[in-house]
Design an enzyme around this catalytic site. Structure first.
Site, PDB file in Angstrom:
ATOM      1  N   ASP A 153      84.956  34.207  20.413  1.00 45.55           N
ATOM      2  CA  ASP A 153      83.927  34.810  21.257  1.00 45.55           C
ATOM      3  C   ASP A 153      83.881  34.090  22.601  1.00 45.55           C
ATOM      4  O   ASP A 153      84.438  34.555  23.582  1.00 45.55           O
ATOM      5  CB  ASP A 153      82.572  34.766  20.558  1.00 45.55           C
ATOM      6  CG  ASP A 153      81.452  35.333  21.431  1.00 45.55           C
ATOM      7  OD1 ASP A 153      81.759  35.988  22.449  1.00 45.55           O
ATOM      8  OD2 ASP A 153      80.275  35.121  21.110  1.00 45.55           O
ATOM      9  N   GLU A 166      77.833  44.544  17.731  1.00 46.36           N
ATOM     10  CA  GLU A 166      76.548  43.879  17.531  1.00 46.36           C
ATOM     11  C   GLU A 166      75.559  44.308  18.619  1.00 46.36           C
ATOM     12  O   GLU A 166      74.797  43.503  19.145  1.00 46.36           O
ATOM     13  CB  GLU A 166      76.723  42.363  17.532  1.00 46.36           C
ATOM     14  CG  GLU A 166      77.369  41.802  18.779  1.00 46.36           C
ATOM     15  CD  GLU A 166      77.501  40.289  18.761  1.00 46.36           C
ATOM     16  OE1 GLU A 166      77.346  39.677  17.681  1.00 46.36           O
ATOM     17  OE2 GLU A 166      77.758  39.708  19.832  1.00 46.36           O
TER      18      GLU A 166
END
Length: 374
Positions: free
Chosen positions: A249, A327
């Protein structure tokens, strides 16, 4: 034919309370600050954009206040008077006007795409080549830190068919405490839900080796950014050592990082974020590199509100493969928002708005209520 030009750009700081304390490895959030961009064109069309960070400067190099300064001082002057219909030319001008500042550039690119979509009467996803899905799967983060509360929250969301994948934010406590917390939740949910963890760079490689082994044994589905982003070689060793997928990430900011990760085998999954990539086009370039390298893709968030989340959804809806869903739950974390109608969530997914541009409109009363300079 008279081409529309950019007449004005306004960057507005908006402070919105969250529905509960949101605990991450680096901070605890009770308020989320959005930078709302309003880009007005000579043909009367307004484009909306948004930039958001997590916990001010605790996540990365840009803060909401810095984003506003970058837009007001450097990026907006470079765009005023330019052709509003040529988004890529505007993106190039921003690249010449400022290095980095990807969050600020993403907000402005989003506003340009929103305006162009409204101008042509088509959704932003159509401008990007067309959506291959009209919904995107969305997980939920369990971040209270309390095992019993997190289990109860997950059970309620499963029953409501709102989410069936749950991310746990860990890294603030010892490895043993965090692993025990996660394993208890995975045991309670069993095969009814995916459970992933986000360490937010909090572990050393040796801590990660211990923690991941236990998480893998417990049946946890994925581990996100277990070690600092600069330690790609450590990530590669962990990815080679374990079957459980390792996701990059913070380590992936754009297509160049994606290329390096692919070359070194440093991750099994890439988290794609429009803010880190400098906009929707950059995010799609990053995704294309990962996809070509056989790395699975995941649609990430900076916990944006409705404008930023929907912008990302338009980009993610065009990806041929999106193995790990998204998400994009940011709007659900906020008590309120500054749009008239927030995105719809059902059957474990967010539905893409169908109107032109982003498909959203500003609620002037709410914007005036929550703007910092009110």
């Amino acid at each position: 034919m008279v081409l529309p030009y950019i007449e004005s750009i306004e960057a507005i700081l908006v402070d919105l309370p969250t529905i509960r304390a949101h605990q991450l490895a680096m901070t605890v959030m009770n308020v989320q600050t959005l930078v709302i961009v309003r880009l007005r064109c000579s043909d009367g069309i307004e484009g909306l954009g948004e930039a958001t960070t997590i916990g001010g400067l605790s996540y990365g190099e840009e803060s909401p206040e810095g984003i506003k300064v970058a837009i007001d001082t450097y990026l907006a002057p470079a765009l005023l008077g330019q052709n509003a219909a040529n988004v890529l030319a505007a993106v190039q001008r921003m690249e010449k006007a400022a290095r980095g500042n990807t969050f600020a550039k993403s907000a402005l690119e989003t506003a340009l795409l929103d305006a162009q979509g409204k101008r042509l009467g088509v959704p932003v996803s159509t401008l990007l080549g067309g959506a291959v899905r009209d919904t995107v799967p969305v997980l939920w983060t369990l971040a209270s830190g309390d095992t019993r509360r997190d289990i109860e929250e997950a059970e309620a969301l499963l029953d409501a068919r709102r989410h069936d994948t749950f991310k746990l934010k860990i890294g603030r406590r010892s490895v043993a405490e965090d692993v025990a917390h996660v394993c208890a939740i995975k045991r309670a949910l069993g095969k009814r839900a995916r459970v992933t963890v986000d360490v937010n760079q909090a572990w050393s490689e040796s801590q990660a080796a211990v923690g991941i082994a236990q998480l893998e044994e417990a049946g946890v589905d994925l581990v996100e950014q277990p070690v600092p982003r600069a330690h790609r070689t450590g990530m590669a060793r962990l990815a080679a050592r374990f079957v459980i997928p390792i996701m990059a990430d913070e380590a992936v900011q754009g297509p160049e990082d994606a290329m390096a990760i692919a070359r070194e085998g440093a991750a099994d999954v890439l988290a794609i974020k429009i803010a880190k990539s400098g906009g929707l086009y950059g995010a799609l370039r990053t995704a294309a590199v990962g996809d070509a390298a056989g790395i699975a893709l995941y649609g990430g968030t900076m916990l944006e509100g409705s404008i930023g989340s929907v912008a990302a959804a338009h980009a993610f809806a065009t990806l041929p493969r999106l193995e790990w869903g998204t998400e994009l739950f940011g709007p659900l974390l906020l008590v309120d928002d500054v749009v008239r109608e927030r995105p719809a969530y059902a059957d474990f997914s967010m539905r893409l708005p169908t109107g032109p541009g982003l498909g959203l409109a500003i609620d002037e009363d709410k914007l005036n209520r929550y703007r910092r300079d009110r």
